[in-house]
Design an enzyme around this catalytic site. Structure first.
Site, short mmCIF file in Angstrom:
data_model
loop_
_atom_site.label_atom_id
_atom_site.label_comp_id
_atom_site.label_asym_id
_atom_site.label_seq_id
_atom_site.Cartn_x
_atom_site.Cartn_y
_atom_site.Cartn_z
N SER A 92 0.87 -1.18 0.00
CA SER A 92 0.00 0.00 0.00
C SER A 92 0.91 1.23 0.00
O SER A 92 1.75 1.37 -0.88
CB SER A 92 -0.95 -0.03 1.21
OG SER A 92 -1.89 1.02 1.14
N HIS A 152 -2.44 -0.88 -3.52
CA HIS A 152 -3.65 -0.09 -3.31
C HIS A 152 -3.56 1.20 -4.13
O HIS A 152 -2.67 2.02 -3.90
CB HIS A 152 -3.81 0.27 -1.83
CG HIS A 152 -4.07 -0.92 -0.96
ND1 HIS A 152 -3.90 -0.91 0.40
CD2 HIS A 152 -4.50 -2.18 -1.26
CE1 HIS A 152 -4.22 -2.09 0.90
NE2 HIS A 152 -4.58 -2.89 -0.09
N ASP A 188 -4.21 -5.06 5.49
CA ASP A 188 -4.51 -5.88 4.32
C ASP A 188 -3.32 -6.78 4.03
O ASP A 188 -2.17 -6.37 4.14
CB ASP A 188 -4.81 -4.98 3.11
CG ASP A 188 -5.42 -5.75 1.95
OD1 ASP A 188 -6.00 -6.83 2.20
OD2 ASP A 188 -5.32 -5.28 0.81
#
Length: 354
Positions: free
Chosen positions: A17, A44, A136
């Protein structure tokens, strides 16, 4: 994809991310051109607008980096990059690119990629969690371990955003905690080593069901089967009931249509929803003040002093509420009795909720 008698760890899935572009470039530029593995990458990225990540990695790496088409054949020596607003998933022998339900507030998300790789390839899968906030990738890395795969995590001490690596280290029995400069050498070595036999790691029913949900399998979507137990919380995305699922000590939530959350991502989504509600309330209060001012002026012009006084009282009450909301939105929660405009009820009664 070429086959050998004994497959190596030839399915490498990486998730990142915040700070992920730099981390991914550092890794892929050191991978050999003849790497006997396929690499899958989720970063992301915003849903709107394009992404140049595949082009960036293609320039940096001796491997071929692409945004794949749905159903494309998996080939060694290729890096498959998730496009914006689409999940990148893995079936046996092919790539899937699907506009499925968001997970952990993201699409693409790391967990669905890792989970599908675990189901399709078992011990041949290697999961790599890189820099990023929240968590995540943790549940997906856990799925890879359940199927006999290898779990690799960037050393959080060097990560620009250590949240994702720290969560994985806290919740998963990670095999390797490595720096970015060491991860490419590790992946190259693992790709050349034989993976354990898949027969020793059967696919758990709950993992199979979650993969079918990610793949938009109509049978799974229409079955109405929910893992876990009703949590009493609503899905921030669609408003449906979130079911709580526990794998060992790892807690997650998933709704009927497939939106999935970790506890941290539920809290983050609720915080955003609350902030939106507060801004909406602030706007409504300010409009109410303007309308009350207009009505008070009209009442005074027409000699209706009692009505004008009632509107003025409403204006003052809403100005107090506006000030309190502004302080909350700026990060300073103010108790009513600490506000300079607060006047306690002489009866001692508590003020009613607004």
């Amino acid at each position: 994809m070429g086959s050998t008698n004994v497959a190596g760890h030839d399915i490498i899935v990486m998730g990142a991310s915040a700070g992920g572009v730099e981390a991914l470039v550092t890794i892929v530029r050191q991978l050999p051109p003849d790497l006997p593995a396929a690499v899958f990458v989720v970063l992301h990225i915003p849903a709107n607008g394009g992404s140049q990540l595949a082009a960036i990695l293609n320039r940096a790496s001796p491997l071929t980096a692409v945004n794949p088409e749905d159903g494309e054949t998996i080939r060694h020596g290729h890096i498959y990059v998730a496009p914006p607003d689409m999940h990148l998933l893995v079936e046996h022998g092919r790539v899937r690119v699907i506009h499925g339900p968001k997970e952990n507030r993201h699409r693409p998300a790391v967990d669905p990629l890792f989970r599908t790789a675990a189901v399709a390839y078992g011990p041949r899968a290697v999961g790599v969690v890189l820099t990023g906030s929240l968590d995540d990738g943790t549940a997906g890395l856990h799925a890879i371990k359940r199927r006999g795969g290898v779990a690799v995590v960037q050393d959080p001490d060097e990560a620009l955003y250590p949240g994702m690596p720290l969560s994985a280290l806290t919740n998963v029995n990670v095999d390797y905690r490595e720096s970015l400069t060491e991860i490419p050498h590790l992946l190259t070595r693992l790709a050349g080593e034989p993976a354990p036999d898949e027969g020793g790691y059967p696919v758990p029913d709950d993992l199979s069901y979650e993969v079918k949900m990610a793949m938009l399998d109509l049978g799974a979507l229409n079955a109405g089967v929910q893992g876990g137990v009703p949590s009493g919380f609503s899905c921030p995305e669609c408003g449906g009931v979130l079911h709580e699922m526990t794998e060992e000590h790892l807690v997650r939530f998933r709704c009927r249509v497939g939106h999935a959350y970790s506890p941290d991502s539920v809290l983050a989504e609720q915080d955003e929803t609350l902030e939106e509600a507060l801004w909406s309330a602030l706007k409504t209060l300010e409009e109410s003040i303007q309308l009350s001012q207009r009505l008070a002026e009209g009442a005074r012009r027409n000699g209706h002093t009692h009505a004008a006084a009632r509107f003025e009282q409403k204006i003052q009450e809403n100005k107090v509420r506006v000030e309190m909301l502004r302080r909350v939105l700026l990060g300073g929660v103010v108790k009513p009795e600490e506000d300079e405009n607060y006047r306690p009820d002489p009866t001692g009664a508590q003020p009613a909720a607004d």
